[in-house]
Motif scaffolding. Structure first.
Motif, PDB file in Angstrom:
ATOM      1  N   TRP A  58       0.836  -1.208   0.000  1.00 42.57           N
ATOM      2  CA  TRP A  58       0.000   0.000   0.000  1.00 42.57           C
ATOM      3  C   TRP A  58       0.870   1.257   0.000  1.00 42.57           C
ATOM      4  O   TRP A  58       2.032   1.225   0.352  1.00 42.57           O
ATOM      5  N   TYR A  59       0.244   2.352  -0.428  1.00 41.36           N
ATOM      6  CA  TYR A  59       0.867   3.676  -0.392  1.00 41.36           C
ATOM      7  C   TYR A  59      -0.149   4.654   0.197  1.00 41.36           C
ATOM      8  O   TYR A  59      -1.322   4.643  -0.170  1.00 41.36           O
ATOM      9  N   TYR A  99      -9.331   0.795  -5.825  1.00 42.15           N
ATOM     10  CA  TYR A  99      -8.031   0.581  -5.206  1.00 42.15           C
ATOM     11  C   TYR A  99      -7.629   1.697  -4.249  1.00 42.15           C
ATOM     12  O   TYR A  99      -6.586   1.618  -3.620  1.00 42.15           O
ATOM     13  N   THR A 100      -8.407   2.757  -4.152  1.00 38.89           N
ATOM     14  CA  THR A 100      -8.069   3.872  -3.259  1.00 38.89           C
ATOM     15  C   THR A 100      -9.127   4.013  -2.179  1.00 38.89           C
ATOM     16  O   THR A 100     -10.296   3.665  -2.373  1.00 38.89           O
ATOM     17  N   THR A 111       8.354  15.043   3.609  1.00 36.04           N
ATOM     18  CA  THR A 111       7.565  13.825   3.715  1.00 36.04           C
ATOM     19  C   THR A 111       6.226  14.031   3.011  1.00 36.04           C
ATOM     20  O   THR A 111       5.467  14.932   3.343  1.00 36.04           O
ATOM     21  N   ILE A 112       5.955  13.172   2.017  1.00 37.05           N
ATOM     22  CA  ILE A 112       4.705  13.288   1.259  1.00 37.05           C
ATOM     23  C   ILE A 112       3.820  12.060   1.428  1.00 37.05           C
ATOM     24  O   ILE A 112       2.662  12.070   1.010  1.00 37.05           O
ATOM     25  N   GLY A 113       4.365  11.005   2.040  1.00 38.48           N
ATOM     26  CA  GLY A 113       3.542   9.820   2.205  1.00 38.48           C
ATOM     27  C   GLY A 113       4.299   8.710   2.911  1.00 38.48           C
ATOM     28  O   GLY A 113       5.419   8.897   3.387  1.00 38.48           O
ATOM     29  N   ALA A 128      -3.474  14.076   0.408  1.00 32.52           N
ATOM     30  CA  ALA A 128      -4.830  13.714  -0.009  1.00 32.52           C
ATOM     31  C   ALA A 128      -5.544  12.833   1.010  1.00 32.52           C
ATOM     32  O   ALA A 128      -6.727  12.550   0.850  1.00 32.52           O
ATOM     33  N   ASP A 129      -4.812  12.395   2.066  1.00 30.52           N
ATOM     34  CA  ASP A 129      -5.355  11.440   3.037  1.00 30.52           C
ATOM     35  C   ASP A 129      -5.971  10.253   2.306  1.00 30.52           C
ATOM     36  O   ASP A 129      -7.135   9.900   2.494  1.00 30.52           O
TER      37      ASP A 129
END
Length: 591
Positions: free
Chosen positions: A156-157, A185-186, A252-254, A162-163
């Motif tokens: 997963w990512y 998938y999201t 940090t973006i994710g 965008a939470d």
């Protein structure tokens, strides 16, 4: 025996077709020649038999060279397509070359036709070998994917801004459902928690997300376990490992990670706690190493598998010989400190990988499952767990990485085989980027990715006509524009391959410059990767120091003066300084 070439000629003039046929035969080529002059005739010829080469006029009464080229693409045939015309402008010729034509020759210079045909047929063979190499690379990717499938890891990512979670199919298999059944998938974090997280553990998951948002640790990573709800409503357990994802500015973006269903092992662990007799019987006969250690790192108990794994005669021999496991068992004492820190945060750790030193000082790779045993007040009494020798598994992974490297070497060879004047350029650049990267103290794994990218950084030159690559004089602006396409072309070839490193991006950016004067994107400053900036300097140094068809070798001093004068302007200052140190202080030599 001379090969007979099957030549399809798109030409309305019978006399011109005869001259083309004579030019090929005069050049020593054995041919079977067929002339067509309409789209219908060409379509029938392509349907009826196999061809080695298409030669086409640009203008015909009922047809055209551009239409003939489009028809060849419609049939998905990778054949040399040579434009032969009585009068064609440079702009039109360039447009045809960009559309896929192999070469163009004026009818007044048909003596060039036979050499051009031989060259393009050789290029077609190179493209065939390249497709073979890419197919082998895709097989390597499939092996990696199958390994994840066999391990039943759900990937997963999580996009912080965008939470939004993005999951793969294996993730949904873990929860006994599919992406189609849950709507795609999201999924928002709140939706994920509502659907799949046990209500009593929802706070733990929320705390982990909050820690990601608040942490300032650049190496932050986590391994947690919590209860889950399967799609059918039953309860299970998962282990979650995840790491930070940063952009090119270090923000940090994710996060990205994998989930593994640990329900069975969790139930087994509970069963062990319930029965001391059953626990002891596992302990005495287990194939895995089982141990208990004190807080300061001394063995309390160990089973026979543990002592055998470390090369000791018996559990007693192991316990009496090892005074401090951080020093006497762990190859790197820092690994023990990391493990203790993880247990302090999560109580239990599964699948911690590191190296152990055996009694004879040889090293093995191990995977450790370890947890803290606490008293009623929560104070840690000791640590206990399981240990598995995974040296063979690590070796298999390394062999897979080497296979990936071998595939890249094959692609590199295909590029250099097409341009003999720069043969060895990529390999010499690869050696230089490794030296510069080491000088800058880049990590070994990151350095390996840089080395592989450098070894195929000119892959896109496969799309540039060989006549331009080997031209023995200064290139025209139009010809240089075609050369500049190679970094984008290389990226397009590599972008969909899932390397462990950003190889496609490095290839794309290796002609960018700090002041924005580079191509293809005109990136400025540190908008390009550090690896790309290292490759840019190494590429310039090797190119200037070596012979080219349009000039003699300028020598290493001229190359070093170029990057020194452009330090901080065109080239990254720290990279330039590292390169200068190598040549002027450490006597580095291009081989």
């Amino acid at each position: 025996m001379t090969r007979i070439l099957q030549v399809l000629c798109v030409e309305d003039s019978e006399d011109d077709a005869f001259m083309i046929q004579r030019a090929l035969e005069s050049g020593g080529l054995g041919i079977r020649f067929e002339r067509v002059q309409t789209e219908a005739a060409m379509r029938k010829a392509l349907e009826d038999q196999t061809w080695d080469l298409v030669i086409s006029d640009y203008r015909l009464p009922q047809f055209s060279g551009s239409a003939a080229l489009a028809l060849l693409k419609e049939f998905d045939l990778d054949l040399p397509f040579i434009l032969v015309s009585g009068a064609i402008g440079e702009e039109t010729a360039t447009s045809m070359m960009k559309s896929g034509a192999s070469d163009y020759i004026m009818k007044s210079r048909l003596q060039r036709l036979a050499p051009a045909v031989e060259r393009e047929l050789a290029d077609a063979e190179i493209r065939k070998e390249r497709r073979k190499a890419l197919k082998e690379l895709e097989a390597s990717r499939a092996q990696l994917f199958n390994a994840m499938e066999m391990a039943r890891l759900g990937h997963w990512y999580y996009d912080i801004g965008a939470d939004l979670f993005t999951f793969n199919d294996q993730f949904y298999k873990l929860f006994r459902t599919t992406a189609e059944e849950v709507g795609g998938y999201t999924m928002k974090s709140s939706e994920y928690s509502r659907r799949f997280v046990h209500p009593d553990d929802a706070g733990t998951v929320a705390d982990e997300i909050r820690m990601v948002l608040e942490t300032e640790d650049p190496d932050f990573h986590r391994h947690i376990e919590h209860r889950i709800r399967y799609a059918d409503g039953s309860i299970g357990y998962i282990g979650v490992r995840f790491f930070l994802v940063k952009d090119d500015k270090g923000r940090t973006i994710g996060t990205t990670g994998v989930n593994q269903d640990i329900t069975e092992s969790k139930m087994a662990e509970m069963a062990l706690r319930e029965s001391e007799r059953k626990y002891r019987s596992l302990f005495d006969n287990a194939q895995e190493g089982i141990f208990q250690v004190t807080l300061d790192g001394r063995f309390i108990t160990a089973n026979a598998a543990m002592s055998s794994m470390l090369g000791y005669d018996s559990p007693e021999d192991l316990i009496s010989s090892v005074a401090e496991i951080s020093r006497d068992v762990y190859s790197d004492p820092e690994d023990r400190a990391k493990l203790m820190n993880m247990i302090a945060h999560a109580s239990a750790v599964k699948g911690f990988v590191c190296q152990f030193r055996k009694k004879d000082t040889s090293l093995i790779w191990v995977s450790i499952d370890e947890h803290a045993v606490r008293d009623a007040d929560g104070a840690t009494l000791r640590y206990e767990g399981f240990c598995e020798d995974i040296s063979e598994r690590v070796s298999n992974t390394e062999r897979l990485r080497k296979a990936l490297g071998a595939t890249i070497s094959a692609i590199s060879a295909a590029v250099e085989a097409r341009d003999p004047y720069t043969a060895g350029h990529q390999s010499r650049v690869s050696e230089l980027v490794q030296a510069i990267g080491s000088e800058l103290d880049i990590s070994p794994d990151r350095l390996e990715g840089l080395r592989l990218a450098a070894s195929i950084h000119d892959l896109g030159k496969l799309s540039v006509p060989a006549e331009i690559l080997t031209k023995p004089k200064k290139l025209l602006p139009m010809e240089f524009d075609l050369i500049k396409v190679h970094s984008q072309a290389g990226f397009d070839i590599l972008k969909d391959i899932e390397f462990p490193w950003p190889i496609a991006r490095i290839v794309l950016e290796h002609h960018e410059r700090m002041d924005g004067s580079g191509y293809p994107q005109g990136l400025k400053g540190e908008a390009s990767l550090l690896e790309s900036r290292i490759l840019a300097v190494a590429d310039v140094v090797e190119s200037m120091a070596s012979y080219r068809p349009y000039r003699p070798a300028l020598g290493i001093e001229a190359a070093l003066e170029e990057i020194e004068n452009g330090k901080g302007i065109c080239y990254d200052g720290s990279v330039v300084e590292a390169c200068l140190r190598l040549f002027r202080e450490k006597e580095f030599v291009l081989k």
